[in-house]
Design an enzyme around this catalytic site. Structure first.
Site, mmCIF file in Angstrom:
data_model
loop_
_atom_site.group_PDB
_atom_site.id
_atom_site.type_symbol
_atom_site.label_atom_id
_atom_site.label_comp_id
_atom_site.label_asym_id
_atom_site.label_seq_id
_atom_site.Cartn_x
_atom_site.Cartn_y
_atom_site.Cartn_z
ATOM 1 N N HIS A 84 0.818 -1.220 0.000
ATOM 2 C CA HIS A 84 0.000 0.000 0.000
ATOM 3 C C HIS A 84 0.849 1.265 0.000
ATOM 4 O O HIS A 84 0.350 2.338 -0.307
ATOM 5 C CB HIS A 84 -1.070 -0.021 1.100
ATOM 6 N N ASP A 221 1.126 -7.668 2.234
ATOM 7 C CA ASP A 221 1.265 -6.232 1.972
ATOM 8 C C ASP A 221 2.733 -5.796 1.803
ATOM 9 O O ASP A 221 3.280 -5.098 2.640
ATOM 10 C CB ASP A 221 0.600 -5.470 3.130
ATOM 11 N N SER A 624 4.016 2.099 8.487
ATOM 12 C CA SER A 624 3.802 1.140 7.419
ATOM 13 C C SER A 624 5.104 0.902 6.683
ATOM 14 O O SER A 624 5.778 1.848 6.292
ATOM 15 C CB SER A 624 2.768 1.659 6.434
HETATM 16 N N1 ARG Z 1 -4.885 0.273 7.711
HETATM 17 C C1 ARG Z 1 -3.616 0.382 7.078
HETATM 18 C C2 ARG Z 1 -3.109 1.803 7.214
HETATM 19 O O1 ARG Z 1 -3.611 2.553 7.959
HETATM 20 C C3 ARG Z 1 -3.639 -0.116 5.659
HETATM 21 C C4 ARG Z 1 -4.251 0.808 4.692
HETATM 22 C C5 ARG Z 1 -4.362 0.237 3.309
HETATM 23 N N2 ARG Z 1 -5.570 0.754 2.743
HETATM 24 C C6 ARG Z 1 -6.771 0.141 2.790
HETATM 25 N N3 ARG Z 1 -7.842 0.852 2.684
HETATM 26 N N4 ARG Z 1 -6.861 -1.155 2.930
HETATM 27 O O2 ARG Z 1 -2.629 2.546 6.468
HETATM 28 N N1 GLU Z 2 -1.346 1.222 7.606
HETATM 29 C C1 GLU Z 2 -0.745 2.246 8.403
HETATM 30 C C2 GLU Z 2 0.269 3.069 7.614
HETATM 31 O O1 GLU Z 2 0.077 3.278 6.442
HETATM 32 C C3 GLU Z 2 -0.206 1.648 9.634
HETATM 33 C C4 GLU Z 2 -1.352 1.360 10.478
HETATM 34 C C5 GLU Z 2 -1.325 2.172 11.739
HETATM 35 O O2 GLU Z 2 -0.684 1.668 12.648
HETATM 36 O O3 GLU Z 2 -1.933 3.245 11.781
HETATM 37 O O4 GLU Z 2 1.188 3.641 8.136
#
Ligand code: ARG
Ligand code: GLU
Length: 689
Positions: A84, A221, A624
C-alpha cells in the site's frame, strides 16, 4: 523492612513493565531504554541500534516517500516496504496491457526495473539535540512572536550548515514535547528509486477493506524497490548510468521462525500521536469528533457501495477512493471505543485534579485552567471546520471546479487534472453525496455559524435536492469535453459557474469566519501545552517520557502476542496460508486469490506457511513498511497495520489490546520465489540462519 522494601521495588518494576510496551523512543536516546529492552530479550547494544561512529541498524531504515518506512535487505540497495506504500507508483506503471496492480510486477533483471519520478527515500545521517542552539538569544522578556521568529532564524542557520556538509543532504529542526526540546535531523535523500517487484493485489491487498485493521489477517502487503546512486555511491537524479546503492548497513533475514513471547522491535517513522493531551481534547475526540466523522463517512460509504455493487466499472473507479474513506472510518471506530473502554477521560480528569493540586505552589499553576478555557472557546469553531471538511469538501465536482480554476489562474493547462478526474468519476454518486452532505451540514451546524450563501440557496430552491438538480444541470463541469476546452481566457466563465461559486462561497466563509479564530486559539493552545508538557514531566519526575510521533525515526519494542478482543474470544498471534485458502472465494473480490496460489497450495506442504503476526509494538500511521526485527536485529517481518480495537494507542496505549500487525518475512520470500518467479532476488539477500 528489607522484605517490604524489595516488595515495593518489585511492585514498581512490575507496574512499569506492565505498561512497558508503550513508547516510541528516539534512537539517539535509546541508551535510556536499553536496560529494559535487554531485560525483555534484546541481545544487542544501544550502539548497534544507533551510532554516529559506525554503521548501525538505523542505516538500514529509510523514510519511504513522505509517509511510509522502508528497509534495506541487500548490499545492492534492495528495499522492502508495503504494497500500500508502493501502490501509487505501481498504479502509475499500470495500463490495460500491463495491469501490474492486478497481475503483479516482477523485474527479471536490473534492466527491467522501473524508475519512479518523484519518489525519494531518506536515510537518517544523524539526529542531535539542538535545544540550546535553537533558543540561543532567547530571553524571557520576548513575546511568542519574537520567540517563534528567533527559532526560525536559528533553525534555518542550523539546517543550512548541516546541508552544506555533503551531497543530497536535507535537514529539519523538529520541535519535540511541544517545543520543550528541539532536535536536528539530517537526512541523505536518494531520488533514483526503481520498482523491482510487487505481488498481484489479490495477494498484496488480500482481504481489502473487509479485513483492513482486522485480525485474523492474511494480507501480503509488500512491494520491492531498489535504490540507485551515482558512481561514487552518492544520491543523484535518475540516470541510466546510476548503479545500485551500497548501503552502510542492511538487514539480515531470519527464516528460523517466530513464536508467541519472542522479543520484537519496530524501527520506523510513526507519523502522529497525542499522548499528553488534556481530558477535554480526549473528550472532544471520543464524544464529538470521531462519532460525527464516522456517521458522515458511513453515509458516503453506503452511497458509494450501492453504485459499486451494481456496476463493475464503477467498482473499479471508486475502489481507491472508497478504500481511503473506509480506512480512517474504521480506525476512528476502534479509537472511540477504545478510549471509552479504557475510561481515558475519567483517568485524565483524575490526573488533572492531582496535577492542579501539585501546581498550586509552582509555575504551572493555572496552566490547565487556561487550556480548559481555550478548549471551550475553540470547540464550536473546530467542530464547524471539521464538519466542513467532511461534508462540503467531499463533493467531487466542487473540487474539480477549484482545481481547474487554480490551473487557469496559474496559466497551466487543465488536461491532466480533467483526465484524472473523469477517469474515476461517476456523477450519480457525487449527486447523492451532495444531497446527503449538504443536508447533514445544514442540520448539524448552528445557525450563527452557517454561511449566508447556504441560507440564500436554501431559500432560493426550497430544498437541497432542488439546489443539487439546478447545480448539476447548469454547471459546465459535468461535461468533460467542455472542461477540456477551457483556456486562461475562460477564467471568468469558470468563476461564475455554480460549482465554483459554491466552492468559493464556503471557502471564503471558512477563511473569514473560522480560520482566524482557530489559528489564534491554536497558537495559544500550543504555548499552554508547552507549559503543561513540561509540567507533566516535572510532576512525574521518575517517569520516562517519549515525544509524540512526528514522522521522525523511532524504536518501539515489545513481543509477539495474541489478544482477547472480547469476552470468550482469544486471537492467536500467527496466521498461515491455510487461512488464506479458508477465506478464498472467487466470487468475492477481496478474497479471490490467484489460481497460481491455489495450485501451489493444492500440491501440499504449505499449510503451515506463516503469513502475518501480531505483536505489542507501539506503532501508528507512517510505520507502514517498517522493519520488524528480532532480538538479534534480524528482519522477521514488515509492519503494515494495527488491530482496530487498539487504535486508541495514538492517544492512550493499552498493553492488553494494542497490537501491531506485521507480514512475516517468510511469506515475502515465498511470494518472490513461487508467485513472482523472481528467486534470483533471494541470492543477494543474507540469511541469518
Ligand atoms: N490500515 C492500514 C493503514 O492505515 C492499511 C491501509 C491500506 N488501505 C486500505 N484501505 N486497505 O494505512
Ligand atoms: N497502515 C498504516 C500506515 O500506512 C499503519 C497502520 C497504523 O498503525 O496506523 O502507516
Amino acid at each position: 523492612m528489607k522484605k517490604l522494601f524489595s516488595l515495593i521495588v518489585l511492585l514498581i518494576v512490575v507496574s512499569q513493565s506492565l505498561k512497558a510496551d508503550e513508547g516510541m523512543w528516539l534512537p539517539a536516546l535509546i541508551s535510556q531504554r536499553i536496560g529494559d529492552m535487554q531485560a525483555k530479550g534484546f541481545k544487542l547494544t544501544a550502539e548497534d541500534i544507533y551510532s554516529i561512529n559506525k554503521a548501525s541498524l538505523k542505516d538500514a531504515v529509510v523514510l519511504f516517500g513522505s509517509g511510509c518506512t522502508g528497509e534495506l535487505v541487500s548490499d545492492q540497495g534492495l528495499l522492502f516496504t508495503n504494497h500500500h506504500c508502493g501502490y501509487g507508483y505501481i498504479q502509475r506503471h499500470s495500463s490495460v496491457e500491463h495491469d501490474y496492480l492486478r497481475d503483479g510486477f516482477w523485474a527479471m533483471n536490473s534492466s527491467e526495473e522501473l524508475p519512479n519520478n518523484g519518489l525519494t527515500v531518506s536515510f537518517l545521517e544523524y539526529m542531535e539535540d539542538v535545544t540550546d542552539k535553537v533558543l540561543s538569544g532567547y530571553n524571557s522578556s520576548m513575546n511568542e512572536k519574537q520567540r517563534d521568529s528567533l527559532i526560525k532564524v536559528n533553525s534555518n542557520r542550523l539546517t543550512k550548515q548541516a546541508i552544506a556538509k555533503g551531497k543530497g543532504l536535507n535537514a529539519n529542526v523538529e520541535a519535540l514535547f511541544y517545543g520543550n526540546q528541539y532536535f536536528l535531523f539530517v537526512f541523505k535523500v536518494f531520488r533514483d528509486v526503481r520498482l523491482v517487484g510487487a505481488p498481484p493485489s489479490s495477494i498484496g491487498k488480500f482481504g481489502g477493506d473487509t479485513d483492513n485493521w482486522m485480525w485474523p489477517r492474511h494480507t501480503g502487503d509488500f512491494s520491492i524497490f531498489r535504490i540507485y546512486a551515482d558512481k561514487n555511491n552518492e544520491p543523484a537524479a535518475y540516470s541510466k548510468d546510476n548503479v545500485p546503492y551500497k548501503p552502510k548497513k542492511f538487514f539480515k533475514i531470519s527464516r528460523s521462525g517466530i513464536k508467541e513471547g519472542d522479543f520484537t522491535f519496530v524501527y520506523g517513522c510513526p507519523g502522529s500521536t497525542k499522548e499528553y493531551v488534556t481530558s477535554d481534547e480526549v473528550s472532544y475526540i471520543a464524544n464529538i469528533s470521531d462519532p460525527k466523522k464516522i456517521a458522515l463517512r458511513s453515509q458516503r460509504l453506503d452511497i458509494q457501495k450501492k453504485y459499486m455493487s451494481k456496476d463493475q466499472a464503477v467498482r473499479i473507479q471508486y475502489s481507491s477512493k472508497n478504500a481511503s474513506v473506509a480506512n480512517a472510518w474504521k480506525k476512528w471506530q476502534g479509537e472511540e471505543k477504545g478510549i471509552k473502554k479504557m475510561k481515558t477521560i475519567d483517568s485524565k480528569k483524575e490526573y488533572e485534579k492531582r496535577f492542579k493540586e501539585w501546581a498550586l505552589g509552582n509555575r504551572y499553576n493555572g496552566v490547565l485552567e487556561k487550556l480548559e478555557k481555550l478548549y471551550a472557546e475553540i470547540k464550536p469553531y473546530f467542530f464547524a471546520y471539521e464538519y466542513y471538511t467532511e461534508t462540503i469538501r467531499t463533493i467531487e465536482l466542487l473540487q474539480l471546479a477549484s482545481n481547474v480554476a487554480t490551473s487557469l489562474k496559474n496559466k497551466r493547462g487543465v488536461e491532466t487534472v480533467v483526465e484524472n478526474f473523469f477517469k474515476d468519476y461517476y456523477q450519480p454518486i457525487d449527486e447523492e453525496i451532495f444531497v446527503a452532505m449538504v443536508n447533514s451540514f445544514n442540520n448539524n451546524i448552528d445557525e450563527e455559524f452557517k454561511p449566508q450563501f447556504l441560507k440564500d440557496k436554501l431559500s432560493e430552491y426550497g430544498s437541497v435536492e432542488k439546489w443539487k438538480d439546478n447545480l448539476f444541470s447548469n454547471s459546465l463541469f459535468i461535461n468533460k469535453e467542455k472542461v477540456l476546452t477551457l483556456k486562461e481566457k475562460d477564467l471568468d466563465v469558470v468563476l461564475k459557474d455554480p460549482a465554483y461559486e459554491m466552492f468559493e462561497a464556503f471557502q471564503s466563509w471558512y477563511n473569514e469566519t473560522l480560520r482566524p479564530t482557530i489559528n489564534r486559539l491554536n497558537s495559544e493552545i500550543r504555548v499552554a501545552y508547552r507549559d503543561y508538557m513540561q509540567g507533566q514531566m516535572d510532576f512525574e519526575k521518575n517517569k520516562q517520557f517519549y515525544p509524540d510521533a512526528n514522522l521522525t525515526l523511532r524504536v518501539a519494542y515489545g513481543n509477539i502476542k495474541g489478544y482477547s478482543p472480547a469476552d470468550a474470544i482469544y486471537y492467536k498471534p500467527i496466521s498461515t496460508l491455510k487461512g488464506i485458502i479458508e477465506k478464498d472465494n472467487p466470487d468475492i473480490f477481496d478474497y479471490n486469490i490467484p489460481q497460481k496460489l491455489r495450485d501451489i497450495y493444492a500440491k501440499g506442504g504449505y499449510e503451515e506457511q506463516p503469513v502475518c503476526f501480531l505483536a505489542t509494538n507501539h506503532t501508528t500511521g507512517g510505520n507502514s513498511g517498517s522493519p520488524v526485527l528480532d532480538a538479534n536485529g534480524n528482519l522477521i517481518g514488515i509492519n503494515f497495520d494495527r488491530v482496530w480495537e487498539g487504535t486508541m494507542s495514538d492517544i492512550v496505549y493499552d498493553p492488553e489490546i494494542c497490537r501491531n500487525i506485521s507480514l512475516d518475512v517468510r511469506y515475502v520470500l515465498f511470494n518472490i520465489e513461487h508467485i513472482g518467479g523472481a528467486g534470483y532476488l533471494l541470492k543477494e539477500m543474507v540469511f541469518a540462519d
